[in-house]
Design a protein around this motif. Structure first.
Motif, PDB file in Angstrom:
ATOM      1  N   THR A  93       0.891  -1.183  -0.034  1.00  0.00           N
ATOM      2  CA  THR A  93      -0.011   0.033   0.041  1.00  0.00           C
ATOM      3  C   THR A  93       0.965   1.214   0.127  1.00  0.00           C
ATOM      4  O   THR A  93       2.067   1.180   0.325  1.00  0.00           O
ATOM      5  N   TRP A  94       0.477   2.247  -0.171  1.00  0.00           N
ATOM      6  CA  TRP A  94       0.952   3.616  -0.085  1.00  0.00           C
ATOM      7  C   TRP A  94       1.874   3.725   1.127  1.00  0.00           C
ATOM      8  O   TRP A  94       2.802   4.243   1.447  1.00  0.00           O
ATOM      9  N   THR A  95       1.061   3.251   2.263  1.00  0.00           N
ATOM     10  CA  THR A  95       1.543   3.296   3.530  1.00  0.00           C
ATOM     11  C   THR A  95       2.853   2.561   3.744  1.00  0.00           C
ATOM     12  O   THR A  95       3.784   2.882   4.498  1.00  0.00           O
ATOM     13  N   ASP A  96       2.718   1.387   2.963  1.00  0.00           N
ATOM     14  CA  ASP A  96       3.993   0.541   3.112  1.00  0.00           C
ATOM     15  C   ASP A  96       5.136   0.947   2.561  1.00  0.00           C
ATOM     16  O   ASP A  96       6.220   1.273   2.992  1.00  0.00           O
ATOM     17  N   ARG A  97       4.959   1.813   1.313  1.00  0.00           N
ATOM     18  CA  ARG A  97       5.880   2.397   0.654  1.00  0.00           C
ATOM     19  C   ARG A  97       6.565   3.650   1.356  1.00  0.00           C
ATOM     20  O   ARG A  97       7.671   3.818   1.441  1.00  0.00           O
ATOM     21  N   ASP A  98       5.589   4.216   2.116  1.00  0.00           N
ATOM     22  CA  ASP A  98       6.043   5.301   2.741  1.00  0.00           C
ATOM     23  C   ASP A  98       6.823   4.958   3.898  1.00  0.00           C
ATOM     24  O   ASP A  98       7.994   5.688   4.187  1.00  0.00           O
ATOM     25  N   LEU A  99       6.848   3.909   4.620  1.00  0.00           N
ATOM     26  CA  LEU A  99       7.627   3.426   5.634  1.00  0.00           C
ATOM     27  C   LEU A  99       8.907   3.151   5.119  1.00  0.00           C
ATOM     28  O   LEU A  99      10.051   3.317   5.963  1.00  0.00           O
ATOM     29  N   VAL A 100       8.936   2.327   3.933  1.00  0.00           N
ATOM     30  CA  VAL A 100      10.268   2.044   3.331  1.00  0.00           C
ATOM     31  C   VAL A 100      10.995   3.256   3.097  1.00  0.00           C
ATOM     32  O   VAL A 100      12.299   3.407   3.373  1.00  0.00           O
ATOM     33  N   SER A 101      10.384   4.392   2.617  1.00  0.00           N
ATOM     34  CA  SER A 101      11.135   5.646   2.201  1.00  0.00           C
ATOM     35  C   SER A 101      11.332   6.292   3.465  1.00  0.00           C
ATOM     36  O   SER A 101      12.650   6.820   3.746  1.00  0.00           O
ATOM     37  N   ARG A 102      10.601   6.288   4.613  1.00  0.00           N
ATOM     38  CA  ARG A 102      11.071   6.798   5.901  1.00  0.00           C
ATOM     39  C   ARG A 102      12.208   6.025   6.413  1.00  0.00           C
ATOM     40  O   ARG A 102      13.106   6.616   6.864  1.00  0.00           O
ATOM     41  N   MET A 103      12.271   4.654   6.317  1.00  0.00           N
ATOM     42  CA  MET A 103      13.423   4.015   6.687  1.00  0.00           C
ATOM     43  C   MET A 103      14.572   4.321   5.974  1.00  0.00           C
ATOM     44  O   MET A 103      15.887   4.511   6.590  1.00  0.00           O
ATOM     45  N   LEU A 104      14.795   4.495   4.713  1.00  0.00           N
ATOM     46  CA  LEU A 104      15.727   4.645   4.043  1.00  0.00           C
ATOM     47  C   LEU A 104      16.214   6.165   4.499  1.00  0.00           C
ATOM     48  O   LEU A 104      17.721   6.602   4.512  1.00  0.00           O
ATOM     49  N   VAL A 105      15.427   7.221   4.740  1.00  0.00           N
ATOM     50  CA  VAL A 105      15.741   8.863   5.053  1.00  0.00           C
ATOM     51  C   VAL A 105      16.256   8.523   6.291  1.00  0.00           C
ATOM     52  O   VAL A 105      17.520   9.385   6.665  1.00  0.00           O
ATOM     53  N   ASP A 106      15.832   7.584   7.242  1.00  0.00           N
ATOM     54  CA  ASP A 106      16.438   7.798   8.422  1.00  0.00           C
ATOM     55  C   ASP A 106      17.732   7.027   8.305  1.00  0.00           C
ATOM     56  O   ASP A 106      18.743   7.479   9.174  1.00  0.00           O
ATOM     57  N   LEU A 107      18.037   6.153   7.912  1.00  0.00           N
ATOM     58  CA  LEU A 107      19.531   5.573   7.442  1.00  0.00           C
ATOM     59  C   LEU A 107      20.409   6.450   7.065  1.00  0.00           C
ATOM     60  O   LEU A 107      21.595   6.725   7.402  1.00  0.00           O
ATOM     61  N   GLN A 108      19.954   7.282   5.720  1.00  0.00           N
ATOM     62  CA  GLN A 108      20.637   8.385   5.354  1.00  0.00           C
ATOM     63  C   GLN A 108      21.108   9.510   6.533  1.00  0.00           C
ATOM     64  O   GLN A 108      22.321   9.877   6.526  1.00  0.00           O
ATOM     65  N   ALA A 109      20.260  10.025   7.113  1.00  0.00           N
ATOM     66  CA  ALA A 109      20.192  11.108   8.206  1.00  0.00           C
ATOM     67  C   ALA A 109      21.423  10.306   9.145  1.00  0.00           C
ATOM     68  O   ALA A 109      22.005  11.127   9.765  1.00  0.00           O
ATOM     69  N   ARG A 110      21.416   9.038   9.371  1.00  0.00           N
ATOM     70  CA  ARG A 110      22.114   8.725  10.404  1.00  0.00           C
ATOM     71  C   ARG A 110      23.770   8.321   9.658  1.00  0.00           C
ATOM     72  O   ARG A 110      24.626   7.789  10.389  1.00  0.00           O
ATOM     73  N   GLY A 111      24.083   8.701   8.565  1.00  0.00           N
ATOM     74  CA  GLY A 111      25.345   8.376   7.932  1.00  0.00           C
ATOM     75  C   GLY A 111      25.143   7.272   7.062  1.00  0.00           C
ATOM     76  O   GLY A 111      26.523   6.868   6.467  1.00  0.00           O
ATOM     77  N   PHE A 112      24.316   6.620   6.965  1.00  0.00           N
ATOM     78  CA  PHE A 112      24.536   5.300   5.993  1.00  0.00           C
ATOM     79  C   PHE A 112      24.341   5.631   4.491  1.00  0.00           C
ATOM     80  O   PHE A 112      23.432   6.449   4.143  1.00  0.00           O
ATOM     81  N   SER A 113      24.653   4.878   3.644  1.00  0.00           N
ATOM     82  CA  SER A 113      24.409   4.802   2.119  1.00  0.00           C
ATOM     83  C   SER A 113      23.100   4.414   1.767  1.00  0.00           C
ATOM     84  O   SER A 113      23.082   3.044   1.991  1.00  0.00           O
ATOM     85  N   VAL A 114      22.295   5.072   1.064  1.00  0.00           N
ATOM     86  CA  VAL A 114      21.223   4.569   0.628  1.00  0.00           C
ATOM     87  C   VAL A 114      21.385   3.682  -0.382  1.00  0.00           C
ATOM     88  O   VAL A 114      20.522   2.478  -0.418  1.00  0.00           O
ATOM     89  N   VAL A 115      22.338   3.861  -1.211  1.00  0.00           N
ATOM     90  CA  VAL A 115      22.477   2.768  -2.262  1.00  0.00           C
ATOM     91  C   VAL A 115      22.897   1.461  -1.441  1.00  0.00           C
ATOM     92  O   VAL A 115      22.350   0.299  -1.973  1.00  0.00           O
ATOM     93  N   GLU A 116      23.778   1.249  -0.683  1.00  0.00           N
ATOM     94  CA  GLU A 116      24.024   0.282   0.284  1.00  0.00           C
ATOM     95  C   GLU A 116      23.009  -0.319   0.887  1.00  0.00           C
ATOM     96  O   GLU A 116      22.853  -1.629   0.828  1.00  0.00           O
ATOM     97  N   ALA A 117      22.256   0.468   1.513  1.00  0.00           N
ATOM     98  CA  ALA A 117      20.909  -0.180   2.109  1.00  0.00           C
ATOM     99  C   ALA A 117      19.944  -0.963   0.990  1.00  0.00           C
ATOM    100  O   ALA A 117      19.647  -1.728   1.419  1.00  0.00           O
TER     101      ALA A 117
END
Length: 154
Positions: A90-114
């Protein structure tokens, strides 16, 4: 009112407070947010051993209640993510995935590697027939066909 009369009323009120509104200090929850440190210094080895014992007891209680910890919940969510089809999300599921990737990026991780980690996990846990046409370690993304569902977000 005279001074004696005031003192008598105050004493009567205090007597009522002590007899009718007393608190049972043994039966109350502990309301102290900051506990005083023990008077004697406890060796660090003993503190670490006590901590290990408390942790072991906590784990045993969780096991008896069959309560998952945050790592197990996170891994279950990750498993659900990598085994889902995009059409089922669902849209909510996709939103959670994008939030996860943004959180990882904000903490210094590479989105490409994630995304690479998520793709490797999907390749490992989803049957190849169910992944037909998806990119994996051996090939890239397929050419899009008309009406075909879009790629997963990883």
């Amino acid at each position: 009112m005279r001074r004696e009369e005031i003192d008598r009323v105050v004493a009567q009120i205090d007597q009522t407070r002590r007899t009718e509104h007393w608190r049972d200090h043994d039966g109350r929850p502990d309301g102290r947010a900051f506990r005083p440190k023990p008077t004697g210094r406890i060796p660090p080895e003993v503190v670490r051993a006590q901590t290990r014992c408390r942790t072991a007891a906590w784990r045993v209680r969780n096991d008896a209640r069959k309560a998952p910890d945050s790592h197990q919940i996170g891994m279950s969510l990750l498993h659900a993510l990598v085994t889902s089809r995009l059409s089922e999300m669902t849209w909510t599921d996709r939103d959670l995935v994008s939030r996860m990737l943004v959180d990882l990026q904000a903490r210094g991780f590479s989105v490409v590697e994630a995304r690479n980690v998520l793709r490797r996990m999907r390749t490992r846990y989803v049957d190849p027939a169910d992944r037909a046409g998806e990119p994996d370690g051996d090939c890239g993304a397929p050419l899009p066909l008309a009406g075909e569902e879009e790629n997963l977000p990883f």
